[in-house]
Design an enzyme around this catalytic site. Structure first.
Site, PDB file in Angstrom:
ATOM      1  N   HIS A  32     -16.855  77.896  31.267  1.00  9.58           N
ATOM      2  CA  HIS A  32     -16.869  76.444  31.071  1.00  9.58           C
ATOM      3  C   HIS A  32     -16.865  75.694  32.398  1.00  9.58           C
ATOM      4  O   HIS A  32     -17.531  74.670  32.547  1.00  9.58           O
ATOM      5  CB  HIS A  32     -15.659  76.035  30.229  1.00  9.58           C
ATOM      6  CG  HIS A  32     -15.639  74.588  29.858  1.00  9.58           C
ATOM      7  ND1 HIS A  32     -16.488  74.046  28.907  1.00  9.58           N
ATOM      8  CD2 HIS A  32     -14.876  73.562  30.295  1.00  9.58           C
ATOM      9  CE1 HIS A  32     -16.239  72.764  28.777  1.00  9.58           C
ATOM     10  NE2 HIS A  32     -15.274  72.437  29.609  1.00  9.58           N
ATOM     11  N   HIS A  87     -17.674  68.681  23.664  1.00  8.32           N
ATOM     12  CA  HIS A  87     -16.313  68.962  23.199  1.00  8.32           C
ATOM     13  C   HIS A  87     -16.434  69.696  21.871  1.00  8.32           C
ATOM     14  O   HIS A  87     -15.978  69.239  20.828  1.00  8.32           O
ATOM     15  CB  HIS A  87     -15.496  67.665  23.064  1.00  8.32           C
ATOM     16  CG  HIS A  87     -14.238  67.710  23.876  1.00  8.32           C
ATOM     17  ND1 HIS A  87     -13.042  67.228  23.430  1.00  8.32           N
ATOM     18  CD2 HIS A  87     -13.981  68.203  25.125  1.00  8.32           C
ATOM     19  CE1 HIS A  87     -12.107  67.396  24.354  1.00  8.32           C
ATOM     20  NE2 HIS A  87     -12.661  67.987  25.394  1.00  8.32           N
TER      21      HIS A  87
END
Length: 702
Positions: free
Chosen positions: A34, A80
């Site tokens: 990430h 998200h």
């Protein structure tokens, strides 16, 4: 998740010792997929990010693009995804908060949001539950902070059932003299943490976002989801504006993935410095937090500012005025990145090694097999009803009516059109803003599907008379360790890069979200684009006026791969042939010129659902249309780079189009009916009946 043995060996070799527990978990998060883009960074060099208008490209919290010499905009996009599966309301809400703070850290004021949402099949109760929670979270947060949500997309596909996607983009506005970056400027400057207090919410969010979702993720991973407070974020927005007004900020970074540890280490590493941080100085809202909890908490509504020592008192006065916490937590320094806690050194590492030292993955990619052509027989009326009422092409009014899209008084063209328009009187111009993707296209053919996504977004801008300025991407994929999944991901990267290069649209930033995989399998490779353009002249709407004739400008394809028609009727086909680089660029510029012409009364791009959906969206309560198409392929073809135009001057239209094909489609009518002839078949639908077909989301969700 723990630091893999191979990574731990690298850390030990660099430090000359075993890492402390705080160091180990810091490396685990900052070297996660990430944060470090270990599987995707080797591919991202395919993008062209330069242009005369580009002030800051990839690598900062948001990109910066010049509208004129004195007026800049910021553009950023974030995902998200995992948090929105575990907790749809807070996951989506904090996604909005994060991208807004990325905007603040550049010295800009946020002026518009776009949300691009992807869920499993609409007929599944769980998909509707996620949709309802995500939209509510975006609406409540965006509305409360006073930033309008003006554009976006909502798509449904069976492969998102176990892993929805929530991609949010933001445009900010600033004058050239207010620009701030995330690059530390001077040793001896203070690091000041401003905003909410630090708690245990969101711990390990970066590493959580770098794993496949487990079957029990909704319960087991809930502590990794941040909880937002939009009212504190609104105070932070205004506080940030006041700090920038007085020139008190040397550099800034918002606290997102990997929390304070990520923000502060990246800030100083980017400037070639180290830091001395006292973790006990961080304002905590929960007792007995340990060092790694303070470092890695992703509690929301926090910013890290670099401030000259003589300005610290004033910064804290302004923060206090807005009822925000503010603490001097350390200094920019020469040498290592050092954190102490309870009088002991818990982190002492080279900052560049921590922020940039993660090794890249060398993964195998295999290309997907192309589809065979197997078109079904279909009844025109049944196919029309199925395509127009499909949740992917149906009206998204249920979604966007929950957003305040006019707060701030800049919104000229609201959601529901090809692109939103924002007034920018500071530069005496308007900005067009569009965002989206199509999983049916990229699932059918990742490379060509991504090329189509780029062309369709550019066409959206051109259809409103705008010239594309720049774009950012959110590249979503499954587990890259699977060769087929990585091959599809590589395909969307190359497809976007090639088409954006052909259109001379620089890709100035973005986000990568991998490991969107669950017990249901991997998601389709999904390249969300958010693109801005400048619309200095006329900008026609999409609704027919009844005063002109109808034409299609652009070249149609001859296949239906990835189409809504095939998704409903069955069968397979290759993805529609797309224009080559030169023809695509010519088509977009031609459409822009046509849209801006005085004789153009309405314009609407042809994409999802083909001509069937474009016309269904253009007819009104007072104006219908009488049109003809050669066959089902031409009526439902989704090849982008085309536009339906209502014009009062066919000769002028053809002159403007030049070598770009112009096809006579039909006429407008005053009977509020869409009448269609396709080959030997005819159909006629009243506008009210079409509206009922298209209102499936409202009908099912209200």
């Amino acid at each position: 998740m723990t630091l893999p043995d191979a990574d731990r060996d690298l850390v030990v070799a660099e430090l000359g010792r075993d890492p402390t527990p705080a160091e180990e978990i810091l490396f685990e998060n900052l070297w996660s997929e990430h944060c470090a883009y270990r599987s995707s960074r080797p591919l991202l060099s395919a993008f062209d990010s330069d242009g005369e208008q580009v002030v800051i490209g990839p690598g900062d919290d948001a990109a910066v693009v010049a509208v004129d010499d004195d007026t800049y905009i910021t553009l950023g996009i974030e995902s998200h995804n995992h948090p929105s599966y575990v907790d749809p309301y807070d996951g989506a809400a904090t996604g909005v908060g994060g991208i807004v703070r990325d905007t603040l850290s550049m010295g800009a004021y946020p002026i518009a949001l776009a949300d691009c949402l992807y869920f499993g099949d609409f007929d599944r109760e769980h998909s509707r539950y996620l949709l309802d929670g995500v939209v509510e979270g975006i609406a409540d947060y965006g509305n409360a902070i006073g930033v309008p949500t003006v554009t976006g997309a909502t798509a449904f596909h069976e492969k998102y059932e176990g892993n929805p996607l929530v991609n949010v983009a933001c445009v900010g506005l600033l004058s050239a003299d207010r620009l701030v970056t995330a690059e530390a400027q001077k040793a001896g400057n203070k690091l000041v943490l401003v905003g909410s207090s630090t708690g245990r919410d969101g711990l390990g969010g970066a590493s959580f976002a770098s794993e496949d979702l487990a079957e029990d993720a909704e319960t087991e991973d809930r502590p990794a989801v941040q909880v937002g407070d939009p009212y504190t974020e609104k105070l932070l927005i205004e506080c940030n504006e006041a700090l920038i007004d007085e020139g008190l900020v040397e550099s800034a970074r918002d606290l997102g993935a990997a929390g304070l540890g990520g923000a502060s280490s990246e800030l100083v590493a980017k400037g070639g410095f180290g830091a001395r941080i006292d973790l006990n100085a961080v304002h905590q809202r929960e007792p007995d937090m340990n060092a790694f909890e303070i470092l890695l908490s992703e509690s929301q509504e926090r910013m890290c500012y670099e401030v000259a020592p003589e300005n610290v008192e004033r910064v804290q006065e302004i923060a206090d005025k807005f009822d925000l916490g503010s603490e001097v937590i350390g200094d920019v320094a020469e040498g290592n990145y050092v954190c102490t806690f309870d009088g002991e050194t818990v982190v002492d590492v080279p900052p560049e090694f921590l922020a940039e030292g993660a090794p890249m993955n060398d993964l195998t990619a295999t290309d997907p097999e192309p589809a065979e052509r197997d078109l079904p027989d279909a009844d025109l009326a049944e196919a029309f009803e199925a395509v127009v009422a499909d949740p992917n092409t149906a009206s998204k009014r249920w979604v966007y009516r929950q957003y305040d899209h006019e707060v701030g008084l800049r919104t000229v063209r609201r959601p529901g059109d090809d692109a939103a328009l924002l007034d920018v009187p500071e530069a005496d111009t308007k900005l067009a803003f569009t965002a989206g993707s199509d999983p049916n296209w990229t699932n059918a053919a990742p490379y060509d599907g991504a090329r189509a996504v780029a062309l369709e977004n550019a066409t959206n801008l051109a259809t409103k008379g705008a010239t594309p300025l720049a774009t950012v991407d959110c590249l979503n994929g499954g587990n890259p360790e699977k060769p087929g999944v990585y091959g599809g991901f590589k395909g969307i990267v190359d497809g976007l890069a090639d088409m954006c290069r052909a259109l001379s649209v620089p890709v100035v930033g973005g986000n990568v979200s991998l490991y969107n995989d669950s017990v249901s399998g991997p998601i389709p490779p999904t390249p969300t684009l958010a693109m801005v353009g400048e619309a200095a002249g006329r900008s026609p709407g999409l609704s027919l006026t009844g005063e002109g004739d109808l034409f299609v400008v652009g070249t149609a394809g001859d296949a239906l791969g990835g189409s809504t028609f095939l998704a409903n009727a069955g069968g397979t086909d290759a993805f529609p042939a797309l224009p080559d680089a030169e023809d695509a660029a010519t088509a977009v510029e031609t459409i822009r010129s046509v849209a801006a012409a005085d004789s153009t009364l309405a314009a609407h791009d042809v994409s999802h659902g083909g001509l069937a959906v474009a016309l269904a969206e253009m007819v009104t309560d007072e104006v219908g249309a009488d049109v003809a198409a050669d066959d089902l392929v031409s009526f439902f073809d989704e090849t982008p780079g085309r536009v339906v135009v209502e014009t009062t001057d066919e000769d002028a239209l053809r002159d403007l189009a030049g070598d770009v094909p112009v096809i006579e489609l039909g006429t407008t009518t005053d009977d509020a009916t869409l009448s269609v002839s396709v080959g030997d078949d005819d159909l006629a639908y009243g506008v009210g009946d079409i509206a009922d077909l298209r209102d499936v989301l409202t009908r099912e969700l209200d």
